[in-house]
Scaffold this active site. Structure first.
Site, PDB file in Angstrom:
ATOM      1  N   SER A  57       0.800  -1.226   0.000  1.00  0.00           N
ATOM      2  CA  SER A  57       0.000   0.000   0.000  1.00  0.00           C
ATOM      3  C   SER A  57       0.832   1.276   0.000  1.00  0.00           C
ATOM      4  CB  SER A  57      -0.939   0.017   1.210  1.00  0.00           C
ATOM      5  OG  SER A  57      -0.194   0.107   2.406  1.00  0.00           O
ATOM      6  N   HIS A  96       1.321   4.066   6.990  1.00  0.00           N
ATOM      7  CA  HIS A  96       0.706   4.926   5.983  1.00  0.00           C
ATOM      8  C   HIS A  96       1.118   6.376   6.201  1.00  0.00           C
ATOM      9  CE1 HIS A  96      -2.817   2.148   4.563  1.00  0.00           C
ATOM     10  NE2 HIS A  96      -1.631   1.759   4.121  1.00  0.00           N
ATOM     11  N   ASP A 123      -7.964   6.065   4.893  1.00  0.00           N
ATOM     12  CA  ASP A 123      -8.025   4.867   5.733  1.00  0.00           C
ATOM     13  C   ASP A 123      -9.252   4.775   6.634  1.00  0.00           C
ATOM     14  OD1 ASP A 123      -5.648   3.983   4.700  1.00  0.00           O
ATOM     15  OD2 ASP A 123      -4.427   4.737   6.352  1.00  0.00           O
TER      16      ASP A 123
END
Length: 155
Positions: A57, A96, A123
């Site tokens: 990701s 992230h 998210d």
């Protein structure tokens, strides 16, 4: 039989000594690793000073298998920073980027919204149902360094 019996006893005692020596050595190695880990926790201010990227990701910035070094201090988290966070109810931390910061004027706290660089949406679907922001207690640390196996020719 006296000489053979003494030889067998000598071999048994030697084996017991070797086993005890190996057990003590293993115990020292494990203890040393735990001491080093605890020291890193104190130095970095993070409950997990080293993490491994588990998904794609964050590509192309981070590849799966990259090792990130974390640090956590009192400075406010800002948009653009890479953070590692835990979501309530999940055991595996997520790596992230912070894409938005929400300053709470009443408390001075900062809430953040994250997103994987490769992902199309933020998210919020990963957070607990109804949760729109991550609070500081969710963040384990900020990425301050990387060890990439790709840089070393391994993949």
């Amino acid at each position: 039989m006296g000489w053979i019996g003494e030889s067998v006893d000598s071999i048994k005692s030697l084996q017991i000594r070797q086993v005890l020596t190996q057990a003590v050595s293993l115990g020292m190695i494990v203890t040393s690793a735990l001491i080093i880990w605890k020291a890193l926790m104190c130095i970095t201010g993070s409950e997990s000073p080293v993490v491994v990227v588990l998904s794609e990701s964050m590509e192309p910035g981070f590849k799966r298998g990259d090792i990130l070094f974390l640090h956590m201090n009192r400075d406010p988290i800002r948009a653009g920073e890479i953070v590692v966070f835990n979501v309530d109810g999940r055991e595996i931390p997520i790596v992230h980027r912070v894409i938005m910061v929400h300053d709470r004027k009443d408390t001075g706290e900062v809430d953040v919204l994250t997103k994987g660089d490769k992902n199309d949406v933020d998210d919020r679907l990963l957070y607990v149902h109804g949760q729109l922001w991550l609070q500081r207690h969710h963040v384990m640390g900020r990425a301050v360094g990387i060890f990439s196996l790709v840089l070393w020719g391994c993949s």
